[in-house]
Design an enzyme around this catalytic site. Sequence first.
Site, PDB file in Angstrom:
ATOM      1  N   ASN A  46     -41.181  -6.457  23.360  1.00  0.00           N
ATOM      2  CA  ASN A  46     -41.043  -4.972  24.087  1.00  0.00           C
ATOM      3  C   ASN A  46     -39.830  -4.725  25.562  1.00  0.00           C
ATOM      4  O   ASN A  46     -39.353  -5.795  26.111  1.00  0.00           O
ATOM      5  CB  ASN A  46     -42.510  -5.115  25.487  1.00  0.00           C
ATOM      6  CG  ASN A  46     -42.921  -6.440  26.483  1.00  0.00           C
ATOM      7  OD1 ASN A  46     -42.303  -7.287  25.471  1.00  0.00           O
ATOM      8  ND2 ASN A  46     -43.495  -5.919  26.948  1.00  0.00           N
ATOM      9  N   GLU A  48     -38.769  -2.380  28.201  1.00  0.00           N
ATOM     10  CA  GLU A  48     -39.401  -2.143  29.798  1.00  0.00           C
ATOM     11  C   GLU A  48     -38.286  -0.948  30.029  1.00  0.00           C
ATOM     12  O   GLU A  48     -37.362  -0.915  29.567  1.00  0.00           O
ATOM     13  CB  GLU A  48     -39.839  -2.702  30.442  1.00  0.00           C
ATOM     14  CG  GLU A  48     -41.521  -3.114  29.847  1.00  0.00           C
ATOM     15  CD  GLU A  48     -42.245  -3.629  30.971  1.00  0.00           C
ATOM     16  OE1 GLU A  48     -42.265  -3.640  31.987  1.00  0.00           O
ATOM     17  OE2 GLU A  48     -44.133  -4.096  30.528  1.00  0.00           O
ATOM     18  N   CYS A  57     -42.657  -1.189  23.160  1.00  0.00           N
ATOM     19  CA  CYS A  57     -44.126  -2.091  22.328  1.00  0.00           C
ATOM     20  C   CYS A  57     -42.754  -3.420  21.543  1.00  0.00           C
ATOM     21  O   CYS A  57     -41.927  -2.223  20.984  1.00  0.00           O
ATOM     22  CB  CYS A  57     -44.766  -1.560  21.603  1.00  0.00           C
ATOM     23  SG  CYS A  57     -46.512  -0.285  23.037  1.00  0.00           S
ATOM     24  N   GLU A  59     -43.844  -4.620  18.981  1.00  0.00           N
ATOM     25  CA  GLU A  59     -43.693  -4.096  17.432  1.00  0.00           C
ATOM     26  C   GLU A  59     -43.316  -2.887  16.921  1.00  0.00           C
ATOM     27  O   GLU A  59     -42.589  -2.413  16.295  1.00  0.00           O
ATOM     28  CB  GLU A  59     -45.156  -3.543  17.130  1.00  0.00           C
ATOM     29  CG  GLU A  59     -46.590  -4.472  17.709  1.00  0.00           C
ATOM     30  CD  GLU A  59     -47.189  -4.635  19.414  1.00  0.00           C
ATOM     31  OE1 GLU A  59     -46.354  -4.263  20.048  1.00  0.00           O
ATOM     32  OE2 GLU A  59     -48.490  -4.786  19.324  1.00  0.00           O
ATOM     33  N   CYS A 101     -51.268  -1.102  20.191  1.00  0.00           N
ATOM     34  CA  CYS A 101     -51.877  -0.036  21.027  1.00  0.00           C
ATOM     35  C   CYS A 101     -51.519   1.502  20.319  1.00  0.00           C
ATOM     36  O   CYS A 101     -50.865   0.403  18.593  1.00  0.00           O
ATOM     37  CB  CYS A 101     -50.486   0.882  21.992  1.00  0.00           C
ATOM     38  SG  CYS A 101     -49.237   0.893  21.161  1.00  0.00           S
ATOM     39  N   CYS A 104     -48.108   2.009  18.119  1.00  0.00           N
ATOM     40  CA  CYS A 104     -47.870   0.932  17.319  1.00  0.00           C
ATOM     41  C   CYS A 104     -48.963   0.431  16.295  1.00  0.00           C
ATOM     42  O   CYS A 104     -47.926   1.141  14.804  1.00  0.00           O
ATOM     43  CB  CYS A 104     -47.320  -0.340  18.166  1.00  0.00           C
ATOM     44  SG  CYS A 104     -46.793  -0.403  19.104  1.00  0.00           S
TER      45      CYS A 104
HETATM   46  N1  THU Z   1     -47.686  -3.409  24.732  1.00  0.00           N
HETATM   47  C1  THU Z   1     -46.686  -4.172  23.814  1.00  0.00           C
HETATM   48  O1  THU Z   1     -45.211  -4.331  23.497  1.00  0.00           O
HETATM   49  N2  THU Z   1     -47.651  -4.589  22.648  1.00  0.00           N
HETATM   50  C2  THU Z   1     -48.970  -3.213  22.048  1.00  0.00           C
HETATM   51  O2  THU Z   1     -49.422  -2.900  21.662  1.00  0.00           O
HETATM   52  C3  THU Z   1     -49.474  -3.561  24.109  1.00  0.00           C
HETATM   53  C4  THU Z   1     -48.276  -3.126  25.360  1.00  0.00           C
HETATM   54  C5  THU Z   1     -46.568  -3.754  26.333  1.00  0.00           C
HETATM   55  C6  THU Z   1     -46.090  -2.724  26.674  1.00  0.00           C
HETATM   56  C7  THU Z   1     -45.227  -2.690  28.149  1.00  0.00           C
HETATM   57  O3  THU Z   1     -44.310  -2.695  27.659  1.00  0.00           O
HETATM   58  C8  THU Z   1     -46.353  -3.914  27.972  1.00  0.00           C
HETATM   59  O4  THU Z   1     -47.177  -4.251  27.164  1.00  0.00           O
HETATM   60  C9  THU Z   1     -47.582  -3.477  28.877  1.00  0.00           C
HETATM   61  O5  THU Z   1     -48.292  -2.329  29.357  1.00  0.00           O
END
Ligand code: THU
Length: 148
Positions: A46, A48, A57, A59, A101, A104
């Site tokens: 991920n 940010e 995310c 994925e 999520c 994704c």
């Molecule tokens: N996150 C992902 O990378 N993939 C997911 O399927 C769920 C959430 C990340 C987004 C954010 O950077 C961190 O997890 C907290 O939500």
Amino acid sequence: MIDKDALIAAARAASATAYAPYSRFHVGAALAFEDGATVNIVTAANVENASYGLALCAETVAVSQVMAQGVRGGLLAVAVVGGPPGPDGAAQIGGAPVTPCGRCRQVLNEIAQLGGTDPVVWSVGGDEVIEMRLSALLPHAFGPANLG
Ligand code: THU
């Protein structure tokens, strides 16, 4: 046949490259693609942003990466791990399984539907690995076929 443990290990290794200073939740995704007789593994973590809502995310970053290389199908399997970083930066897997999520699931569906596959998704947690097909995680998905 996809090596489930190897794909999960690749996802966990990828989580060490997460840029997640705001959530401190490192996620790694590993995607297995069939290319003729070979299987290619693509990983990502991920990413940010100081504007929190713009986080990408793991994925989604992985799918963007492969599509930028010209890949348009062959997605067979996905592994996702997440947790706070340990000393090596990789996610410590102790909590609930990290399922992709909603956004994704939709992003994964695009490349799955393009290639006519229904990838298995392994979501890794402390005590269990949930295994589900993408079509079960995102039933009645809207995809490229709807626009055809
Ligand atoms: N996150 C992902 O990378 N993939 C997911 O399927 C769920 C959430 C990340 C987004 C954010 O950077 C961190 O997890 C907290 O939500």
